[in-house]
Write an enzyme that holds these catalytic residues in place. Structure first.
Site, short mmCIF file in Angstrom:
data_model
loop_
_atom_site.label_atom_id
_atom_site.label_comp_id
_atom_site.label_asym_id
_atom_site.label_seq_id
_atom_site.Cartn_x
_atom_site.Cartn_y
_atom_site.Cartn_z
N GLU A 134 6.26 -15.30 -13.91
CA GLU A 134 7.51 -14.34 -13.60
C GLU A 134 8.58 -15.65 -13.12
OE1 GLU A 134 9.40 -12.20 -15.38
OE2 GLU A 134 9.93 -10.58 -14.26
N THR A 187 18.25 -12.03 -17.89
CA THR A 187 17.95 -11.55 -16.35
C THR A 187 18.41 -12.29 -15.51
OG1 THR A 187 16.09 -10.31 -17.07
CG2 THR A 187 16.41 -11.57 -14.18
#
Ligand code: HSE
Length: 315
Positions: A134, A187
């Site tokens: 991630e 993000t």
């Protein structure tokens, strides 16, 4: 290390994170969409990505720089897996959607290694490997997508150091509507927009709502859940990046949503409700509101997915 099986195909779900008031500390898994990943024992030594589909050619085949590749690489090393390993990544969800696309791939990879090589690791053991994946995509340590994708259900991250994950029971009839407007938000970029400090008055509002949301979930108090879905930290800033945000949110509330906010860093929005019928109506209403902004969208209606990742086949 030997394995009695040669190949596994797994699914890992999309996730809604932040849940309005819980920036970086809350998230839940949904049934659909999600990513699929195949892991195969190979004659070729080392870890290789042999196929990526559904990404329009945007993801790298460089294992060390790939969200799914990195967890496999690290686990192979950590657990002395000597055989070659091939990875196929099948993206079945949009990138940059605010639905934890990178987390789904990272979790699918780490979960698949644990299953294929019978490592018998707990979720807490697997989590750091998924986080490594991630972090490649988001460039920051936030586990509010990875943790719910791995544990399933509604997850609270009490602490990052050390990691302390708490699964929260949710009411039986809690439904989630997700609308994914067809734009992309990174993000990384949308985290840069947020202030590094917030006024104490906003902090008080935020932690009051966070605590109350957990209380509402545990008590199955839908009204309290609705009152607590308030975000004074990220939503006022990030909502400006989402065309039609105010219209979609109003449409959701008008159609009976308990509350509505941005899913993760957006552009997807989520709304919670207390029945499937309402969740479907909310989805349609939000889509109509977005149509006025000439933006296409996908809709997903789901309960909270308590299972997390699952094996599609093992052979
Ligand atoms: N909590 C993270 C953020 C989630 O809002 O930046 C990103 O999906």
């Amino acid at each position: 290390m030997k394995t009695k099986n040669n190949e596994i195909r797994v699914f890992a779900p999309a996730t809604v994170s932040n849940i309005a008031c819980g920036f970086d500390i809350m998230g839940f898994a949904i049934d659909m969409p999600g990513d699929e990943l195949v892991l195969r024992v190979s004659e070729r030594p080392g870890v290789t990505i042999t196929k990526i589909s559904g990404d329009d050619g945007r993801l790298t085949y460089d294992v060390a720089l790939n969200t799914a590749g990195k967890p496999v690489l690290s686990m192979v090393k950590a657990f002395g897996i000597e055989c070659g390993v091939e990875i196929e990544i099948h993206k079945k969800m949009p990138l940059g959607s605010g639905l934890g696309s990178s987390a789904a791939s990272a979790v699918a990879a780490a979960f698949a290694v644990n299953q294929l090589f019978d490592l018998n690791l707990s979720n807490l053991d697997i989590l750091p490997f998924a986080i490594e994946g991630e972090m490649i995509a988001s460039g920051s340590l936030h586990v509010d997508n990875v943790a719910p994708a791995l544990y399933g259900g509604f997850v609270l991250i009490r602490s990052y150091n050390p990691i302390d994950i708490i699964k929260i029971d949710v009411p039986k009839n809690l439904y989630c509507t997700v609308i994914h407007p067809h734009i992309e938000i990174s993000t990384k970029e949308s985290r840069r927009l947020l202030p590094s400090e917030i006024p104490l008055s906003n902090a008080i509002t935020q932690w009051g709502n966070t605590a109350a949301l957990i209380a509402g979930l545990l008590k199955s108090d839908y009204n309290l859940i609705g009152r607590s879905l308030v975000d004074v930290v990220a939503e006022p800033i990030r909502s400006k990046l989402i065309p039609g945000f105010d219209d979609m949110k109003s449409a959701a509330i008008f159609a009976g949503a308990l509350g509505c906010s941005i899913s993760g860093s957006g552009p997807s929005l989520f709304a919670l409700s207390d029945s499937r019928e309402k969740a479907v109506l909310i989805a349609q209403s939000m889509q109509i509101a977005l149509n006025n902004h000439n933006l296409a969208s996908d809709l997903y209606v789901s309960q909270i997915n308590n299972l997390g990742p699952r094996v599609i086949y093992l052979k």
